[in-house]
Scaffold this active site. Structure first.
Site, PDB file in Angstrom:
ATOM      1  CE  LYS A  38      -0.319  -0.327   5.032  1.00 34.97           C
ATOM      2  NZ  LYS A  38      -1.123  -0.877   6.145  1.00 34.97           N
ATOM      3  NE  ARG A 136      -6.619   0.337  11.114  1.00 34.97           N
ATOM      4  CZ  ARG A 136      -5.386   0.176  10.595  1.00 34.97           C
ATOM      5  NH1 ARG A 136      -4.485   1.140  10.718  1.00 34.97           N
ATOM      6  NH2 ARG A 136      -5.059  -0.937   9.968  1.00 34.97           N
ATOM      7  CE1 TYR A 264       9.832  32.742   1.220  1.00 36.44           C
ATOM      8  CE2 TYR A 264       9.658  30.357   1.459  1.00 36.44           C
ATOM      9  CZ  TYR A 264       9.632  31.486   0.663  1.00 36.44           C
ATOM     10  OH  TYR A 264       9.407  31.366  -0.670  1.00 36.44           O
ATOM     11  CG  MET A 313       6.246  23.932  -1.719  1.00 34.93           C
ATOM     12  SD  MET A 313       5.102  24.726  -2.855  1.00 34.93           S
ATOM     13  CE  MET A 313       4.143  25.732  -1.744  1.00 34.93           C
TER      14      MET A 313
HETATM   15  C1  LIG Z   1      -0.359  -1.869   6.838  1.00 34.43           C
HETATM   16  C2  LIG Z   1      -0.898  -3.124   7.360  1.00 34.43           C
HETATM   17  C3  LIG Z   1      -0.057  -4.242   7.549  1.00 34.43           C
HETATM   18  C4  LIG Z   1       1.451  -4.183   7.423  1.00 34.43           C
HETATM   19  O1  LIG Z   1       1.994  -3.799   8.659  1.00 34.43           O
HETATM   20  P1  LIG Z   1       3.589  -3.666   8.876  1.00 34.43           P
HETATM   21  O2  LIG Z   1       3.718  -3.254  10.281  1.00 34.43           O
HETATM   22  O3  LIG Z   1       4.049  -2.630   7.912  1.00 34.43           O
HETATM   23  O4  LIG Z   1       4.171  -5.002   8.559  1.00 34.43           O
HETATM   24  C5  LIG Z   1      -0.648  -5.432   7.910  1.00 34.43           C
HETATM   25  N1  LIG Z   1      -1.991  -5.525   8.099  1.00 34.43           N
HETATM   26  C6  LIG Z   1      -2.812  -4.461   7.969  1.00 34.43           C
HETATM   27  C7  LIG Z   1      -4.264  -4.624   8.219  1.00 34.43           C
HETATM   28  C8  LIG Z   1      -2.297  -3.226   7.604  1.00 34.43           C
HETATM   29  O5  LIG Z   1      -3.108  -2.174   7.493  1.00 34.43           O
END
Ligand SMILES: *Cc1c(COP(=O)(O)O)cnc(C)c1O
Length: 368
Positions: A38, A136, A264, A313
């Protein structure tokens, strides 16, 4: 490694290979490996990382959102891809691209079933997420009967895996809490498998889960940060190699007299004669303003150069008074030997945040 002539993020596939081998040495042959790519492969290059690891025969990929999975499909990633947090508005595209949704509430389960039936799907693979303490996303432990009856009343979907996510797998002070999460996941999945009548892939471990809770590897583990080179502890970090090195160059050197200011808002005021260097990377690239005013530093010719004044920036300025260097010299922001985790610590941040924050404006250079 080539010298940088502009700001560049090098992605070292040898380091990726090393991390992959370290992680696989920690899991049994019978445990599948899901690679989390991701957020552009944690800020590296999701397609390059996924292709490289697909060739090493990993079992599964995971992304957060549907659009990320579509990009992988276009790059000819053919292994199954779990979408961890799909939005119902994208369910059609998810199905069109053979992506597999994580369904975590009655609402998204129902929405998915209705779109999958509109699209005449049969046994479409889905993954059910349970909340065991992170609070979550996820169904609760009392939702098992509901989910199983919902799944059994249609042949549109088929459950492929059950999973949960640990809240503090890297924190050994929270072992009791983590073991509780693992136990409640086992209780939930036992009930679920009993009711649905077929075997499912069970998974709960992220990177630190893999390292700290071998008894919880179950059928699959989900590895993200470890593959990118971080072990979330000073001991484990030594076993990994960060795959990303953020480099830049010195654009210009200035000689600053006493009482002059830099940048700045005139935020840096010189107390004596100083030498400064301007570097072509700024807050639009992910080096947020908190790194300014002496908090963060970069490495020039092996020495630390503190960031002075406000980060702009597109640029930042560093103090090079005691460093022998010239315009055009290379600058290291973080990499294998000056870790992103260390850099991030200057702003009370973590490796995950800094590596995923590096903007897409910065060219990725793949080192084979
Ligand atoms: C991002 C994520 C992972 C990966 O976690 P790491 O700590 O980067 O290995 C695994 N499971 C879920 C549900 C995640 O959102």
């Amino acid at each position: 490694m080539p010298k940088a002539h502009e700001t560049i993020l090098e992605i070292n596939l040898k380091a990726l290979r090393h991390n992959f081998e370290y992680i696989t040495s920690k899991i049994n042959n019978s445990t599948k490996l899901m690679v989390v790519v991701k957020a552009f492969g944690y800020g590296s290059d999701a397609c390059v990382v996924a292709k490289y690891l697909q060739d090493l025969d990993v079992d599964y990929f995971a992304v957060a959102y549907t659009s990320e999975g579509v990009v992988l499909r276009k790059a000819r990633i053919t292994k199954p891809i779990l979408v961890l947090h799909p939005q119902p508005i994208n369910f059609k595209s998810l199905i069109d691209n053979c992506l597999e949704p994580s369904l975590y509430s009655a609402k998204v389960l129902n929405e998915f079933v209705s779109i999958a039936s509109e699209k005449n799907q049969k046994d479409y693979p889905i993954h059910i997420k349970f909340n065991t303490g992170l609070n979550r996303l996820g169904f609760g432990k009392n939702d098992v009967d509901y989910i199983v009856s919902k799944v059994n009343e249609t042949n549109v979907i088929k459950v492929k895996s059950l999973f949960s996510h640990l809240a503090a797998s890297e924190d050994l002070n929270e072992t009791y809490f983590t073991l509780n999460q693992i136990e409640s996941f086992k209780t939930i999945t036992k009930a679920f498998e009993g009711k649905i009548g077929y075997k499912l892939i069970l998974h709960i471990c992220n990177t630190s889960g893999i390292l700290n809770y071998p008894e919880a590897h179950l059928d699959m583990v989900r590895c993200g940060i470890g593959l990118y080179g971080f072990g979330n502890s000073s001991i484990e970090n030594k076993n990994f190699r960060p795959i990303a090195t953020l480099k830049s160059v010195i654009s210009q050197i200035h000689l600053i007299e006493k009482d002059e200011t830099v940048g700045y808002n005139r935020a840096y005021k010189s107390k004596s004669f100083q030498k400064t260097a301007t570097i072509p990377i700024g807050h639009a690239d992910g080096i947020v303003r908190q790194y300014g005013n002496g908090n963060g530093f970069v490495i020039i010719n092996g020495k630390q150069a503190p960031i002075i004044g406000n980060v702009c920036m597109d640029m930042l300025m560093v103090n090079i008074t005691n460093i022998d260097c010239n315009e055009g010299d290379e600058v290291i922001i973080f990499g294998e030997h000056t870790s992103a985790e260390n850099f991030a610590a200057a702003t009370k941040s973590i490796s995950y945040e800094i590596i995923t924050a590096i903007s897409q404006r910065i060219k990725r250079l793949i080192i084979k």
